[in-house]
Scaffold this active site. Structure first.
Site, short mmCIF file in Angstrom:
data_model
loop_
_atom_site.label_atom_id
_atom_site.label_comp_id
_atom_site.label_asym_id
_atom_site.label_seq_id
_atom_site.Cartn_x
_atom_site.Cartn_y
_atom_site.Cartn_z
N THR A 16 0.83 -1.20 0.00
CA THR A 16 0.00 0.00 0.00
C THR A 16 0.87 1.25 0.00
O THR A 16 1.99 1.23 0.50
CB THR A 16 -0.93 0.04 1.23
OG1 THR A 16 -1.76 1.21 1.15
CG2 THR A 16 -0.16 0.09 2.54
N LYS A 17 0.30 2.32 -0.56
CA LYS A 17 0.96 3.62 -0.50
C LYS A 17 0.17 4.57 0.40
O LYS A 17 0.46 5.75 0.47
CB LYS A 17 1.06 4.22 -1.91
CG LYS A 17 2.05 3.48 -2.78
CD LYS A 17 2.20 4.12 -4.14
CE LYS A 17 3.25 3.34 -4.93
NZ LYS A 17 3.18 3.61 -6.36
N ASP A 78 -7.42 -3.94 0.23
CA ASP A 78 -8.32 -3.09 -0.54
C ASP A 78 -9.56 -2.88 0.31
O ASP A 78 -10.14 -3.85 0.82
CB ASP A 78 -8.69 -3.68 -1.90
CG ASP A 78 -9.19 -2.58 -2.83
OD1 ASP A 78 -8.36 -1.75 -3.28
OD2 ASP A 78 -10.41 -2.50 -3.06
N SER A 79 -9.91 -1.63 0.49
CA SER A 79 -10.95 -1.33 1.46
C SER A 79 -11.79 -0.16 1.00
O SER A 79 -11.48 0.50 0.01
CB SER A 79 -10.32 -1.06 2.83
OG SER A 79 -9.20 -0.22 2.70
O1 LIG Z 1 -12.42 6.43 6.93
C1 LIG Z 1 -11.84 5.45 6.53
N1 LIG Z 1 -11.30 4.59 7.43
C2 LIG Z 1 -10.71 3.45 7.09
O2 LIG Z 1 -10.24 2.69 7.94
C3 LIG Z 1 -10.65 3.18 5.70
N2 LIG Z 1 -10.17 2.16 5.00
C4 LIG Z 1 -10.37 2.48 3.72
N3 LIG Z 1 -10.98 3.65 3.59
C5 LIG Z 1 -11.36 4.38 2.38
O3 LIG Z 1 -11.22 3.51 1.29
C6 LIG Z 1 -10.09 3.88 0.48
C7 LIG Z 1 -9.29 2.67 0.21
O4 LIG Z 1 -9.01 2.51 -1.16
P1 LIG Z 1 -7.83 1.53 -1.53
O5 LIG Z 1 -8.02 0.26 -0.76
O6 LIG Z 1 -7.67 1.46 -2.97
O7 LIG Z 1 -6.56 2.25 -0.85
P2 LIG Z 1 -5.67 3.47 -1.36
O8 LIG Z 1 -5.88 3.70 -2.83
O9 LIG Z 1 -5.92 4.63 -0.45
O10 LIG Z 1 -4.21 2.90 -1.11
P3 LIG Z 1 -3.57 1.53 -1.72
O11 LIG Z 1 -3.55 0.54 -0.62
O12 LIG Z 1 -4.43 1.09 -2.87
O13 LIG Z 1 -2.16 1.91 -2.13
C8 LIG Z 1 -9.30 4.86 1.34
O14 LIG Z 1 -8.52 5.75 0.57
C9 LIG Z 1 -10.40 5.53 2.13
O15 LIG Z 1 -11.02 6.50 1.35
C10 LIG Z 1 -11.16 4.11 4.80
N4 LIG Z 1 -11.74 5.24 5.20
MG LIG Z 2 -5.90 2.14 -4.06
#
Ligand SMILES: O=c1[nH]c(=O)c2ncn([C@@H]3O[C@H](COP(=O)(O)OP(=O)(O)OP(=O)(O)O)[C@@H](O)[C@H]3O)c2[nH]1
Ligand SMILES: [Mg+2]
Length: 212
Positions: A16-17, A78-79
């Site tokens: 993750t970034k 991924d969340s």
């Molecule tokens: O309030 C929040 N509390 C959390 O605990 C949480 N976990 C996920 N999220 C949201 O979902 C996106 C993930 O998208 P995502 O899984 O693609 O990650 P990302 O793109 O930020 O980073 P990467 O892991 O892909 O590099 C994130 O940016 C957030 O907007 C959260 N929001």
């Molecule tokens: Mg992402």
């Protein structure tokens, strides 16, 4: 960590970034005496396009690409947030809901705008987290965790990241961003997924040398 002797892991790589995720994983794994590395430590790692339709598909894509690149066991997360009154949006688009540039403030504003006039009892939502563990060129395993709540009408709290300031956790009577990191890490979608991963960790590996 994760139980059995001979399979002790001292370091994990999270593909993750997202600095918010990294901090949470560091806290979650610190209890187990495990050091966390992320793509913030491997700046030349390839960017993975999140083309999946589900959290699990995207987690697998990220974990396998980075595991093959580094030739190491990698975990990807991924969340995102699913709001019932918005038919599950922002879902897999949570990070880029208001645009490709990824801006938490704008994402929150968009969700609040779309929920204008929706009464509290209909503002039910949940966070999802899919964790994929990829053993390079061998196998990938996915677990998922959720956390239930409501979307508040205004933002409260400064902890956490993403949508935390508008995610109201009924049993705490606080938003996720008002919880300490220790509190969030007991109830979060990420913590719940990690608990499942812990249970199956030893089964993921056939032979000792796969875990370095
Ligand atoms: O309030 C929040 N509390 C959390 O605990 C949480 N976990 C996920 N999220 C949201 O979902 C996106 C993930 O998208 P995502 O899984 O693609 O990650 P990302 O793109 O930020 O980073 P990467 O892991 O892909 O590099 C994130 O940016 C957030 O907007 C959260 N929001
Ligand atoms: Mg992402």
């Amino acid at each position: 960590m994760f139980g059995k002797s001979g399979r002790t892991v001292k370091e994990v790589i999270i593909a993750t970034k997202n600095a918010g995720k990294v901090k949470e994983f560091q806290t979650l794994f610190a209890e187990k005496g495990v050091e966390v590395k992320s793509l913030l430590d491997f700046e030349n790692a390839p960017d993975v396009e999140e083309t999946g339709e589900t959290f699990a598909e995207n987690a697998i894509l990220k974990a396998e690409t980075i595991a093959n690149y580094l030739n190491k066991v990698v975990i990807a997360d991924d969340s995102g947030l699913a709001v019932d009154a918005l038919d599950g949006r922002p879902g897999v688009y949570s990070a880029r809901y208001a645009g490709e540039h990824k801006n938490d403030k704008e994402n929150i504003a968009k969700v609040l705008e779309e929920l204008k006039g929706v009464p509290f009892e209909k503002r039910t939502a949940r966070f999802h987290c899919a964790l994929a563990v990829a053993v390079p060129r061998q196998r990938t395993v996915v677990v998922e965790g959720t956390c239930e709540g409501y979307i508040a009408e205004t933002q409260t709290g400064t902890n956490g990241f993403g949508y935390d300031p508008i995610f109201y956790v009924p049993e705490k009577q606080k938003t996720m961003a008002e919880l300490s990191k220790e509190e969030k890490n007991k109830i979060s979608h990420r913590a719940n997924a990690l608990k499942k991963l812990e249970k199956i960790w030893d089964e993921i590996f056939d032979t000792e040398e796969q875990v370095k």
